[in-house]
Motif scaffolding. Structure first.
Motif, PDB file in Angstrom:
ATOM      1  N   GLU A 200      -6.042   2.678   6.345  1.00 21.68           N
ATOM      2  CA  GLU A 200      -4.981   3.205   7.342  1.00 21.68           C
ATOM      3  C   GLU A 200      -3.629   3.827   6.657  1.00 21.68           C
ATOM      4  O   GLU A 200      -3.036   4.277   7.603  1.00 21.68           O
ATOM      5  CB  GLU A 200      -4.825   2.194   8.366  1.00 21.68           C
ATOM      6  CG  GLU A 200      -6.081   1.796   9.080  1.00 21.68           C
ATOM      7  CD  GLU A 200      -5.815   0.572   9.954  1.00 21.68           C
ATOM      8  OE1 GLU A 200      -4.405  -0.085  10.101  1.00 21.68           O
ATOM      9  OE2 GLU A 200      -6.757   0.137  10.675  1.00 21.68           O
ATOM     10  N   ALA A 201      -3.766   3.580   5.417  1.00 17.78           N
ATOM     11  CA  ALA A 201      -2.249   3.816   4.715  1.00 17.78           C
ATOM     12  C   ALA A 201      -2.291   5.377   4.753  1.00 17.78           C
ATOM     13  O   ALA A 201      -1.152   5.976   4.958  1.00 17.78           O
ATOM     14  CB  ALA A 201      -2.522   3.525   3.280  1.00 17.78           C
TER      15      ALA A 201
ATOM     16  N   ALA B  26       0.686  -3.481  10.717  1.00 20.88           N
ATOM     17  CA  ALA B  26       1.499  -3.362   9.238  1.00 20.88           C
ATOM     18  C   ALA B  26       2.799  -3.988   9.180  1.00 20.88           C
ATOM     19  O   ALA B  26       3.371  -4.748  10.173  1.00 20.88           O
ATOM     20  CB  ALA B  26       2.192  -1.876   9.187  1.00 20.88           C
TER      21      ALA B  26
ATOM     22  N   ARG C  13       2.698  -3.116   3.964  1.00 21.17           N
ATOM     23  CA  ARG C  13       1.615  -3.745   3.880  1.00 21.17           C
ATOM     24  C   ARG C  13       0.712  -3.121   5.027  1.00 21.17           C
ATOM     25  O   ARG C  13       1.131  -2.992   6.172  1.00 21.17           O
ATOM     26  CB  ARG C  13       1.513  -5.180   3.837  1.00 21.17           C
ATOM     27  CG  ARG C  13       2.246  -5.851   2.708  1.00 21.17           C
ATOM     28  CD  ARG C  13       1.913  -5.427   1.197  1.00 21.17           C
ATOM     29  NE  ARG C  13       0.394  -5.343   1.183  1.00 21.17           N
ATOM     30  CZ  ARG C  13      -0.184  -6.174   0.622  1.00 21.17           C
ATOM     31  NH1 ARG C  13       0.143  -7.415   0.051  1.00 21.17           N
ATOM     32  NH2 ARG C  13      -1.554  -6.074   0.434  1.00 21.17           N
ATOM     33  N   ILE C  14      -0.507  -2.436   4.902  1.00 25.42           N
ATOM     34  CA  ILE C  14      -1.387  -2.052   5.818  1.00 25.42           C
ATOM     35  C   ILE C  14      -2.631  -2.130   5.103  1.00 25.42           C
ATOM     36  O   ILE C  14      -2.890  -2.127   4.195  1.00 25.42           O
ATOM     37  CB  ILE C  14      -0.943  -0.726   6.193  1.00 25.42           C
ATOM     38  CG1 ILE C  14      -1.636  -0.481   7.589  1.00 25.42           C
ATOM     39  CG2 ILE C  14      -1.022   0.392   5.303  1.00 25.42           C
ATOM     40  CD1 ILE C  14      -1.021   0.882   8.270  1.00 25.42           C
ATOM     41  N   ARG C  15      -3.650  -2.193   6.113  1.00 24.53           N
ATOM     42  CA  ARG C  15      -4.995  -1.931   5.570  1.00 24.53           C
ATOM     43  C   ARG C  15      -5.218  -0.680   4.800  1.00 24.53           C
ATOM     44  O   ARG C  15      -5.020   0.420   5.484  1.00 24.53           O
ATOM     45  CB  ARG C  15      -6.259  -2.233   6.713  1.00 24.53           C
ATOM     46  CG  ARG C  15      -6.294  -3.460   7.054  1.00 24.53           C
ATOM     47  CD  ARG C  15      -7.821  -3.652   7.945  1.00 24.53           C
ATOM     48  NE  ARG C  15      -7.499  -3.025   9.275  1.00 24.53           N
ATOM     49  CZ  ARG C  15      -6.703  -3.595  10.363  1.00 24.53           C
ATOM     50  NH1 ARG C  15      -6.834  -4.895  10.391  1.00 24.53           N
ATOM     51  NH2 ARG C  15      -6.642  -2.979  11.356  1.00 24.53           N
ATOM     52  N   PRO C  16      -5.991  -0.844   3.632  1.00 27.27           N
ATOM     53  CA  PRO C  16      -5.711   0.349   2.723  1.00 27.27           C
ATOM     54  C   PRO C  16      -6.386   1.733   3.436  1.00 27.27           C
ATOM     55  O   PRO C  16      -5.833   2.656   3.229  1.00 27.27           O
ATOM     56  CB  PRO C  16      -6.730   0.015   1.529  1.00 27.27           C
ATOM     57  CG  PRO C  16      -6.643  -1.404   1.420  1.00 27.27           C
ATOM     58  CD  PRO C  16      -6.150  -1.776   2.689  1.00 27.27           C
TER      59      PRO C  16
ATOM     60  N   GLU D 291       0.796  -1.017   0.079  1.00 30.59           N
ATOM     61  CA  GLU D 291      -0.027  -0.056   0.166  1.00 30.59           C
ATOM     62  C   GLU D 291       0.947   0.941   0.015  1.00 30.59           C
ATOM     63  O   GLU D 291       0.462   2.194  -0.423  1.00 30.59           O
ATOM     64  CB  GLU D 291      -0.835  -0.001   1.253  1.00 30.59           C
ATOM     65  CG  GLU D 291      -2.143  -0.936   1.089  1.00 30.59           C
ATOM     66  CD  GLU D 291      -1.773  -2.267   1.109  1.00 30.59           C
ATOM     67  OE1 GLU D 291      -0.656  -2.962   1.730  1.00 30.59           O
ATOM     68  OE2 GLU D 291      -2.492  -3.158   0.560  1.00 30.59           O
ATOM     69  N   ILE D 292       2.057   1.235   0.567  1.00 32.64           N
ATOM     70  CA  ILE D 292       2.904   2.298   0.676  1.00 32.64           C
ATOM     71  C   ILE D 292       4.362   1.977   0.269  1.00 32.64           C
ATOM     72  O   ILE D 292       4.931   0.886   0.624  1.00 32.64           O
ATOM     73  CB  ILE D 292       3.026   2.808   2.249  1.00 32.64           C
ATOM     74  CG1 ILE D 292       1.883   3.153   2.734  1.00 32.64           C
ATOM     75  CG2 ILE D 292       3.920   4.006   2.356  1.00 32.64           C
ATOM     76  CD1 ILE D 292       1.456   3.443   4.128  1.00 32.64           C
TER      77      ILE D 292
ATOM     78  N   ASP E  83       1.847   6.700  -2.013  1.00 32.12           N
ATOM     79  CA  ASP E  83       0.957   5.490  -1.947  1.00 32.12           C
ATOM     80  C   ASP E  83       0.905   4.751  -3.365  1.00 32.12           C
ATOM     81  O   ASP E  83       1.433   5.482  -4.305  1.00 32.12           O
ATOM     82  CB  ASP E  83      -0.344   5.883  -1.532  1.00 32.12           C
ATOM     83  CG  ASP E  83      -1.019   7.017  -2.327  1.00 32.12           C
ATOM     84  OD1 ASP E  83      -0.217   7.224  -3.582  1.00 32.12           O
ATOM     85  OD2 ASP E  83      -2.220   7.226  -2.466  1.00 32.12           O
ATOM     86  N   GLN E  84       0.520   3.439  -3.230  1.00 32.04           N
ATOM     87  CA  GLN E  84       0.285   2.769  -4.356  1.00 32.04           C
ATOM     88  C   GLN E  84      -0.226   3.337  -5.775  1.00 32.04           C
ATOM     89  O   GLN E  84       0.326   3.053  -6.618  1.00 32.04           O
ATOM     90  CB  GLN E  84      -0.321   1.470  -3.968  1.00 32.04           C
ATOM     91  CG  GLN E  84      -0.618   0.431  -4.941  1.00 32.04           C
ATOM     92  CD  GLN E  84      -1.553  -0.490  -4.495  1.00 32.04           C
ATOM     93  OE1 GLN E  84      -2.636  -0.186  -4.578  1.00 32.04           O
ATOM     94  NE2 GLN E  84      -1.489  -1.657  -3.843  1.00 32.04           N
TER      95      GLN E  84
ATOM     96  N   ILE F  47       1.299   7.130   6.425  1.00 32.33           N
ATOM     97  CA  ILE F  47       2.153   8.105   5.458  1.00 32.33           C
ATOM     98  C   ILE F  47       2.612   9.265   5.986  1.00 32.33           C
ATOM     99  O   ILE F  47       3.664   9.535   6.277  1.00 32.33           O
ATOM    100  CB  ILE F  47       1.476   8.306   3.880  1.00 32.33           C
ATOM    101  CG1 ILE F  47       1.368   7.010   3.232  1.00 32.33           C
ATOM    102  CG2 ILE F  47       2.167   9.442   3.222  1.00 32.33           C
ATOM    103  CD1 ILE F  47       0.309   7.163   2.005  1.00 32.33           C
TER     104      ILE F  47
END
Lengths: 218, 811
Positions: free
Chosen positions: B638-639, B518, B633-636, B494-495, B659-660, B643
């Motif tokens: 919470e990204a 994460a 990796r983290i729940r989207p 995600e990041i 971010d992705q 960040i």
């Protein structure tokens, strides 16, 4: 009357203003009648034939084909009239090079939606074209092409048949044969024939003869 | 006599100005598009040469480490002691603010033959000096092209800048000590340039540094060229296609000009002009036209090249990391070659007409009849030649490998199909005429067939342009679709974070490890070579992200377990194809480091080899490597917060914590820009084809009247005839488009399965895009309708007296 021309004049624009080609021409032609128009080169013979065929407009006077006055018609009306009433035989034959003899022969009648296969077959026989039906125009001699051109014009069973030097590109023997055929066919169809020619011999075979000099009938 | 004859020949063009314009414009367009491509290629190659010259690559051999080995400063010292005269070079990618640059570190006290230091700097940075001591002493100086300097982030922490036109754009040059600091590789070197005038006595390389290999200057100097060759070959192929399409216009017009003057030629010969003199005069006329058209074409080509070069530059930078100047230089060689192409093209287009004139007897009248059937017989001969070419192309594909074989295959099927087209159209039109209902329809089909000899060249050009559009469009769209899917797989985290140094990297990894929500996936790699080609080996940690997302093409069972256990390595498709590797094969990663290939994955947009294995194994084999990049990796949902937290905690600018979606958007933007040039050439080629159709219709105009006049005399209005003329063009364009579709798909297949594999090392799946075909079909009809509109309008407005001339004796 099939064709009635009254006081028709025609001029073309030119550098010096305008050139008068025809002046106050009058003539008439009934069903089954034939008329030869002769004259010197540049006297306006072909122009008069084109006017009678509703191919070109005129400056003044009136031309009537059947009951229709040409001055009242627009291009579409003149085109409809040519489709149904008038056939033309040209000196250059002007066959469609991409179509066979058979298709060329029936083309005008089919455009007018007046095809008569029995009459066509008779024309084919009389014109001696039965062996040539699947050939293309460029595979024919001049005389053969002219016979196809006459067949195409006659297949419509027109009220008025116009011919511009129809034998001008043929030798004397071939000319004789073609004229013979055309006059025979006319007897059957009762069409009026208006023919432009330089030949005294051909003009002499028609009912009447007019001489055009400098745009006037003499 | 000669001058009078020449003027008589030229008088034809006064009566037929459009024919002359068609020849000039056709030749100018074909020369222009070809020259544009050549100008772009020449500019790019000149940039590569300049870049190579900066490093002395053009003149000197160099030493580089063997596969899996490193070049260290100690090797340099050992070789110098052994009598070798060398100049060390350290290369890498450095980030100043948001921008990345190619950094080249050289020993400024002991430089290879650099032109950089010879060139007077045009301005200086903060120091205002170019004294070598200032450059060498901390904080040092970096040398940049003024354009590169303009892209520098003013807020970024950058050493003092010296601008110089001698530095290639996008490149930063510094003393090797400063470069080591900036790249964080204090003990490493990339290669050692072997200076001229080596002493006679020196210890052999094998004794001092057996892990190094000597690389010849010509091989090294053309490394960028080799990588980009396929791209330039692609452009050249497109240029050649445009040139061929343009020549179709010229050939049609030249042949018509000759055909219409047959009577004139006979007359001139009857009047005593020898055949050789006549041929020479006609050749002079053609040369004159070619020179005028060539000059126009060069002007047009220069404009096109100048407009496209920035995109080409972006493509080469994005795809290969090769820097190309965005500005264009006018080169005499380019001008001369453009004029030569115009002359050659004119000669090619006129060859057949000249041969016909040469073999024309003086007294034979021109054959009035049978033109259509003569043309149809020649269509049969063309079709036989075309079919032979297609068979030959298939044979080449079957028997040979390589990019050249791929392009020969493409050329063979394209040209072969173009030659087969007229016969196919004739047969279809013949069939259409048989099934036609009504006299007008019958006439229309027959008349269309009669027009085919005059229009066949334009239709061939249209088919080639449409097929190129379908083919290249399918390739690009298939590539895009695959690329988007591949990005989704590859950019699973995600990041993405890039920190300042290894310590910060370690701290970030530890901090993320403490969080329950994460996981940090380190992105760490080691650059080496494999069979003298660059190879990047990534070390990864075992994580479901890879197992669930990585775009595996082919693999052994339990591939991820093998990777995690250090028993296998994944390699990218291009590496596998280049060396014929498959799962289960062994690959040599260094002199004594063999591994089993556990799987192969797709890796688009990268021309180099790549491998992935367990991170602990990589560290064990190559020692410490940079630890600055991470995927997190983290729940989207919470990204965004994470960040922000990372930026605050490590004081990182926004571009270092992306971010992705941002990275995906950047990747897609680079991808789309890559094909701007292809799209532009596609549209230009279609434009040329439409123009070919227009010129053919207009040059045929004079011949059409005797065929249309009798139909008009039978009672079809000029308006209806004009409509039928447009319908005829639409019919021909539609039939041509129907043939172009399978040809285009064959082209797409060849591009995806042959050319791409050879050029880039990856094979893409082929997707079909019927809506694109429908759009192109409509475009083809529109082009045909537009091309037919002018002649149709002319016909509608034509005065009856003009039509009546068809019946008159003078015609």
């Amino acid at each position: 009357m099939v064709l009635k021309i009254r006081d028709v004049s025609k001029s073309y624009p030119s550098r010096s203003g305008k050139t008068q080609v025809l002046q106050d021409i009058s003539l008439s032609l009934g069903a089954g009648e034939s008329l030869a128009l002769t004259g010197d080169s540049g006297s306006g013979k072909s122009t008069l034939l084109h006017l009678a065929a509703a191919l070109e407009g005129f400056d003044s006077g009136e031309i009537t084909i059947g009951d229709t006055q040409l001055s009242t018609l627009g291009e579409a009306g003149r085109a409809r009239l040519r489709q149904s009433q008038v056939s033309i035989v040209f000196q250059q034959f002007n066959l469609i090079p991409s179509l066979t003899v058979e298709s060329n022969l029936s083309l005008h009648a089919r455009i007018a939606d007046r095809r008569d296969t029995g009459w066509e077959q008779r024309l084919v026989n009389q014109l001696g074209l039965s062996e040539l039906l699947h050939r293309f125009p460029d595979q024919l001699s001049g005389g053969q092409q002219q016979r196809v051109a006459i067949g195409r014009a006659m297949a419509l069973r027109p009220a008025l048949l116009l011919a511009d030097e129809p034998t001008g590109n043929l030798d004397e023997t071939a000319s004789e044969a073609v004229m013979e055929l055309m006059l025979d066919l006319l007897k059957d169809s009762r069409a009026a024939l208006f023919l432009v020619t330089h030949s005294d011999a051909i003009a002499g075979r028609l009912d009447r003869r007019l001489y055009l000099r400098k745009g006037r009938v003499s | 006599m000669i001058w009078a004859a020449f003027l008589t020949l030229l008088s034809h063009w006064r009566r037929h100005p459009f024919q002359l314009i068609a020849i000039l414009v056709g030749l100018a367009l074909s020369t222009g598009l070809w020259s544009a491509v050549q100008a772009i290629n020449a500019e790019a190659r000149a940039s590569y040469a300049r870049a190579a010259e900066q490093l002395g690559q053009a003149q000197a051999d160099h030493l580089a480490p063997r596969s899996g080995r490193q070049l260290n400063v100690s090797d340099y010292v050992a070789l110098r002691r052994a009598g070798w005269l060398l100049a060390p070079v350290l290369e890498g990618r450095v980030g100043f603010g948001a921008q990345g640059y190619d950094l080249i570190g050289v020993d400024l006290l002991n430089p290879p033959p650099l032109s950089l230091m010879d060139a007077a700097p045009i301005s200086t940075g903060e120091t205002g000096e170019t004294d070598i001591s200032v450059t060498l002493l901390p904080p040092g100086q970096i040398f940049l092209h003024p354009d590169t300097a303009a892209t520098m982030d003013p807020e970024a922490d950058v050493p003092p800048i010296v601008t110089s036109l001698a530095v290639p754009r996008g490149t930063v040059i510094a003393d090797i000590a400063l470069a080591s600091r900036l790249l964080g590789r204090p003990e490493h070197l990339t290669r050692l340039v072997i200076l001229p005038d080596q002493p006679l006595l020196q210890q052999p390389l094998a004794d001092v540094a057996p892990h190094l290999v000597r690389i010849e200057a010509d091989t090294a100097g053309t490394a960028t060229e080799r990588l980009t060759d396929s791209f330039h070959l692609n452009l050249t192929a497109f240029g050649l296609l445009s040139f061929a399409v343009g020549l179709f216009i010229v050939q049609g017009s030249v042949a018509l000009g000759m055909e219409q003057r047959r009577g004139l030629f006979r007359t001139l010969r009857s009047l005593g002009v020898p055949l050789t003199a006549l041929m020479a005069l006609l050749a002079a006329e053609l040369v004159l036209m070619a020179l005028v058209a060539g000059s126009l074409g060069l002007t047009f080509g220069y404009g096109v090249a100048a407009a496209l070069l920035p995109d080409v530059s972006a493509t080469l930078s994005g795809l290969y990391g090769a820097n190309v100047d965005g500005s264009l230089t006018l080169r005499p060689v380019w001008v001369l070659s453009g004029l030569a192409m115009a002359l050659g093209g004119a000669a090619l287009a006129g060859a057949r007409a000249f041969y016909a004139l040469w073999s024309m007897p003086i007294l034979t009248a021109p054959r009035a009849g049978g033109r259509i059937r003569r043309a149809e017989r020649s269509f049969v001969i063309l079709a036989v030649v075309g079919a032979t070419m297609i068979l030959g192309a298939l044979l080449i594909l079957w028997q040979f490998d390589g990019l050249l074989a791929g392009f020969l295959f493409l050329g063979g099927i394209m040209l072969g199909a173009a030659l087969v087209l007229p016969l196919c159209l004739t047969l279809l039109l013949r069939f259409g005429a048989k099934t036609a209902k009504g006299p007008i329809a019958e006439w229309l089909w027959a008349d269309t067939r009669a027009q085919l000899p005059g229009l066949s060249l334009a239709l061939m050009a249209l088919m080639l342009a449409l097929a190129a559009n379908v083919g290249v469009g399918t390739m690009v769209s298939s590539f895009r679709l695959t690329f988007v899917g591949w990005l989704d797989q590859r950019l699973a985290a995600e990041i993405y974070v890039t920190v300042d140094n290894d310590d910060q990297g370690a701290a970030l990894a530890e901090w993320i490890a403490q969080r329950e929500d994460a996981r940090a996936l380190p992105i760490r790699w080691h650059d080496t070579t494999h069979q003298q080609a660059p190879l990047r080996i990534y070390g990864i940690l075992d994580d479901p992200t890879y197992r669930n997302n990585w775009p595996i093409l082919d693999a052994l069972p339990d591939v991820w377990t093998q990777i995690a256990d250090g028993n296998g390595v994944l390699i990218n498709e291009q590496l596998a194809r280049r060396h014929g590797y498959g799962p289960g094969d062994r690959i040599l990663l260094s002199d004594s480091w063999n591994m089993t290939i556990a799987g192969i994955y797709s890796d688009y947009g990268n021309p180099n080899g790549q491998a992935i294995l367990s991170l602990p194994l990589l560290l064990e084999q190559v020692g410490p490597i940079a630890n600055r990049q991470f995927g997190i990796r983290i729940r989207p949902r919470e990204a965004a917060q994470l960040i922000q937290d990372i930026r605050n905690r490590y004081d990182l600018p926004p571009e270092r914590v992306a971010d992705q979606s941002t990275i995906k958007a950047q990747s897609l933007s680079i991808f789309d820009r890559t094909f701007v040039v292809t799209d532009a050439l596609n549209v230009l080629t279609l434009g040329v084809a439409a123009f070919a159709m227009l010129t053919s219709l207009l040059t045929l105009w004079g011949q059409r009247l005797p065929q249309l006049a009798p139909i008009w005399a039978m009672g079809i209005t000029r308006k209806n005839l004009a409509r039928l003329d447009i319908l005829r063009s639409l019919l021909l364009a539609a039939l041509t488009a129907c043939f172009a579709l399978p040809l285009g798909l064959a082209l797409a297949w060849a591009l995806l399965a042959v050319i791409n594999v050879e050029a880039f090392g990856w094979r893409l799946p082929m997707y079909l895009f019927p809506s694109d075909w429908a759009r192109l079909f409509v475009f083809a009809l529109l082009a045909a309708a537009l091309a037919a509109l002018l002649p149709a309008r002319k016909l509608e407005k034509l005065s009856p007296s003009e039509l009546l001339k068809a019946f008159a004796n003078e015609r």
